[in-house]
Design an enzyme around this catalytic site. Structure first.
Site, mmCIF file in Angstrom:
data_model
loop_
_atom_site.group_PDB
_atom_site.id
_atom_site.type_symbol
_atom_site.label_atom_id
_atom_site.label_comp_id
_atom_site.label_asym_id
_atom_site.label_seq_id
_atom_site.Cartn_x
_atom_site.Cartn_y
_atom_site.Cartn_z
ATOM 1 N N LEU A 15 -66.598 -23.041 -18.481
ATOM 2 C CA LEU A 15 -65.255 -22.585 -18.986
ATOM 3 C C LEU A 15 -64.756 -21.749 -17.958
ATOM 4 O O LEU A 15 -65.567 -20.974 -17.349
ATOM 5 C CB LEU A 15 -65.707 -21.669 -20.219
ATOM 6 C CG LEU A 15 -64.537 -21.151 -21.222
ATOM 7 C CD1 LEU A 15 -63.559 -22.311 -21.389
ATOM 8 C CD2 LEU A 15 -64.675 -20.138 -22.352
ATOM 9 N N ASP A 16 -63.675 -22.050 -17.581
ATOM 10 C CA ASP A 16 -62.819 -21.453 -16.287
ATOM 11 C C ASP A 16 -62.916 -19.949 -16.462
ATOM 12 O O ASP A 16 -62.901 -19.395 -17.538
ATOM 13 C CB ASP A 16 -61.403 -21.650 -16.201
ATOM 14 C CG ASP A 16 -61.133 -23.378 -15.754
ATOM 15 O OD1 ASP A 16 -62.178 -23.984 -15.332
ATOM 16 O OD2 ASP A 16 -60.291 -23.760 -16.204
ATOM 17 N N ALA A 17 -63.054 -19.115 -15.364
ATOM 18 C CA ALA A 17 -62.925 -17.768 -15.325
ATOM 19 C C ALA A 17 -61.725 -17.125 -16.280
ATOM 20 O O ALA A 17 -62.091 -16.110 -16.850
ATOM 21 C CB ALA A 17 -62.904 -17.064 -14.038
ATOM 22 N N ASP A 18 -60.482 -17.885 -16.005
ATOM 23 C CA ASP A 18 -59.395 -17.228 -16.768
ATOM 24 C C ASP A 18 -59.271 -17.729 -18.114
ATOM 25 O O ASP A 18 -58.095 -17.387 -18.837
ATOM 26 C CB ASP A 18 -58.203 -17.458 -15.772
ATOM 27 C CG ASP A 18 -58.089 -18.937 -15.433
ATOM 28 O OD1 ASP A 18 -58.940 -19.840 -16.135
ATOM 29 O OD2 ASP A 18 -56.979 -19.291 -14.978
ATOM 30 N N SER A 19 -60.589 -18.135 -18.712
ATOM 31 C CA SER A 19 -60.374 -18.619 -20.082
ATOM 32 C C SER A 19 -61.528 -18.096 -20.835
ATOM 33 O O SER A 19 -62.324 -17.422 -20.136
ATOM 34 C CB SER A 19 -60.727 -20.298 -20.117
ATOM 35 O OG SER A 19 -59.760 -21.090 -19.423
#
Length: 203
Positions: A42-46
């Site tokens: 899961l992306d850091a900005d998600s």
């Protein structure tokens, strides 16, 4: 040896890994459990649901798109999403390097249970926003963001709320819980998840 399965509500800005030479926040700051690893990314900005397990084969089964485990996202986007844009998302999109598979996409109301993001989303006052629920059975790099941008509605905020039968329900930001033993044996097709123990690590 019994397989362990943990659910974490990953905050915005946290890397989906346990180490980072740059000193950025990682899963280690929130899950003080040795020997577990994220099943999928899961992306850091998600934000939102991350599954962690100590069983490599189980980790692969959860993350492998061949098992078609649905992943559900709530997405705040720029603009008023209409049925035409939703139909394009559902049908599949040519993103250049690959074509997305058909998926679920519907407009939803802003969740009343949603926590404030830190830092807050930067809005443009002249542009309205709307919320979309997207259900994928694949998960290529930054796929949801690329999909919404393709139909003219850039993503402002992205929260994963479910992976298969496992849901974010009841987990605050940075909180985790471990599932009961009888729920961990296989990747089920449906059902819920009961917690047997949980904790929150204060930073």
């Amino acid at each position: 040896m019994e397989t362990r399965l943990l659910l974490l509500n990953k905050p915005f800005g946290v890397l989906c890994q346990f180490t980072d030479e740059g000193g950025r926040a990682t899963l280690k700051d929130y899950v003080p459990v040795p020997g577990v690893y994220a099943a999928g990314r899961l992306d850091a900005d998600s934000e939102g649901l991350v599954l962690l397990t100590d069983d490599g084969a189980f980790q692969h089964r959860i993350a492998d798109p061949r098992h078609k485990l649905p992943k559900t996202y709530l997405v705040q986007v720029e603009g008023e999403v209409d049925e035409a844009a939703l139909a394009l998302l559902r049908a599949g999109l040519d993103l250049g390097d690959f074509r997305t598979r058909p998926c679920g996409a519907r407009r939803v109301a802003e969740p009343d249970w949603l926590w404030p993001r830190d830092p807050p989303v930067r809005f443009r006052k002249s542009v309205p926003t709307s919320w979309v629920e997207i259900v994928l059975r694949e998960g290529k790099n930054r796929q949801v963001r690329r999909m919404t941008a393709k139909v003219g509605h850039p993503t402002l905020r992205l929260i994963r709320v479910a992976i298969g039968p496992w849901r974010l329900d009841g987990l605050g930001v940075g909180e985790w819980r471990e599932l009961a033993r009888e729920e961990v044996g296989v990747v089920p097709a449906s059902g819920g998840a009961a917690a047997i123990r949980g904790n929150r690590l204060q930073r």
